[in-house]
Design an enzyme around this catalytic site. Structure first.
Site, PDB file in Angstrom:
ATOM      1  N   SER A  65       0.786  -1.236   0.000  1.00 18.70           N
ATOM      2  CA  SER A  65       0.000   0.000   0.000  1.00 18.70           C
ATOM      3  C   SER A  65       0.815   1.281   0.000  1.00 18.70           C
ATOM      4  O   SER A  65       0.395   2.284  -0.577  1.00 18.70           O
ATOM      5  CB  SER A  65      -0.956   0.011   1.198  1.00 18.70           C
ATOM      6  OG  SER A  65      -0.252  -0.175   2.409  1.00 18.70           O
ATOM      7  N   ASP A 105      -3.064   6.446  11.034  1.00 18.45           N
ATOM      8  CA  ASP A 105      -3.098   4.997  11.228  1.00 18.45           C
ATOM      9  C   ASP A 105      -1.742   4.423  11.628  1.00 18.45           C
ATOM     10  O   ASP A 105      -1.631   3.239  11.954  1.00 18.45           O
ATOM     11  CB  ASP A 105      -3.618   4.289   9.972  1.00 18.45           C
ATOM     12  CG  ASP A 105      -2.759   4.562   8.736  1.00 18.45           C
ATOM     13  OD1 ASP A 105      -1.635   5.082   8.875  1.00 18.45           O
ATOM     14  OD2 ASP A 105      -3.221   4.243   7.623  1.00 18.45           O
ATOM     15  N   HIS A 117       0.667   4.128   7.124  1.00 17.36           N
ATOM     16  CA  HIS A 117       0.877   4.689   5.788  1.00 17.36           C
ATOM     17  C   HIS A 117       1.540   6.060   5.848  1.00 17.36           C
ATOM     18  O   HIS A 117       1.237   6.883   6.719  1.00 17.36           O
ATOM     19  CB  HIS A 117      -0.460   4.789   5.054  1.00 17.36           C
ATOM     20  CG  HIS A 117      -1.106   3.463   4.849  1.00 17.36           C
ATOM     21  ND1 HIS A 117      -2.266   3.093   5.490  1.00 17.36           N
ATOM     22  CD2 HIS A 117      -0.730   2.408   4.094  1.00 17.36           C
ATOM     23  CE1 HIS A 117      -2.593   1.865   5.124  1.00 17.36           C
ATOM     24  NE2 HIS A 117      -1.667   1.428   4.278  1.00 17.36           N
TER      25      HIS A 117
END
Length: 240
Positions: free
Chosen positions: A10, A211, A214
């Site tokens: 990601s 979070d 990321h």
């Protein structure tokens, strides 16, 4: 056309913010000389989010790819060989994927190879940009075999593309499970020492989103510029 494969999970696909109006940082704005290979294997003008039709399991955002491409392009604007050359980006990253899903024979690996081969019909692959490993910090076993799996991945990609010296520019993790992140980072650095033309760019310390997994939008821009600097210094600079 100079072609770069963007792969991993990601943080390569991008989770930085793209506004509803499509506004992105100036370092990530489109340039007609920068193209991307779509999911349908068509070249089109690159714009964020680069992985929108590739990593379709979630909403993609700003990654390092456009900032990387614009920084490399700026270096090619100088007079001399490669001036005014175009860049082609081949997005392949999929969020939440452990390295075992990138083993030869697995769908993601074979898709990356197929996309790379299709792109190579229009230019020369310069490097693979690889940012992956957060998922492998979750499992003690995955962490223990990460170096072996990463070496296999690089070796297999080079064999299957017929490019034994193909540069890999990987990103050392900035996030992951606390008990294993340093072990995976150590494995990443070990691979860059054991295999030729593997360079490690360290993302540790770059700002994260809330979070804590990321990279933030600004961090993605910075990482793209760091990746470009590594490529220019190691693989683009003329020999002394």
């Amino acid at each position: 056309m100079r072609i770069f494969v963007l792969s991993g999970q990601s943080n390569m696909a991008g989770r930085g913010v793209v506004s509803q109006d499509g506004v992105v940082p100036p370092e990530c704005t489109p340039d007609p000389r920068i193209l991307r290979l779509s999911a349908a294997l068509q070249w089109e003008e690159a714009r964020e989010p680069l992985h929108a039709d590739i990593d379709t399991t979630t909403t993609c955002g700003v990654g390092p790819g456009m900032a990387f491409a614009r920084a490399v392009l700026a270096s090619l604007d100088a007079p001399g060989p490669g001036a005014e050359a175009g860049l082609g980006l081949v997005p392949c990253a999929i969020g939440g994927t452990a390295i075992r899903k990138w083993a030869r024979g697995e769908r993601l690996y074979e898709q990356m190879i197929a996309r790379s081969r299709a792109a190579a019909e229009c230019g020369e692959i310069q490097a693979v940009l690889w940012y992956q490993g957060e998922s492998d910090t979750i499992s003690d076993h995955a962490t223990a075999v990460y170096r072996e799996n990463l070496e296999k991945l690089i070796t297999n990609v080079r064999e299957d593309l017929g490019m034994p010296q193909l540069p890999f520019i990987q990103v050392a993790l900035a996030s992951g499970t606390e008990t294993n992140i340093e072990k995976v980072r150590s494995a990443q650095y070990s691979v860059s020492s054991s295999l030729p033309n593997v360079v490690t760019v360290d993302a540790m310390g770059l700002p994260l989103n809330e979070d804590n997994v990321h990279l933030s939008t600004g961090a993605q821009v910075k990482l793209g510029e760091m990746l470009a600097e590594a490529y220019i210094k190691k693989f683009l600079a003329p020999p002394c």
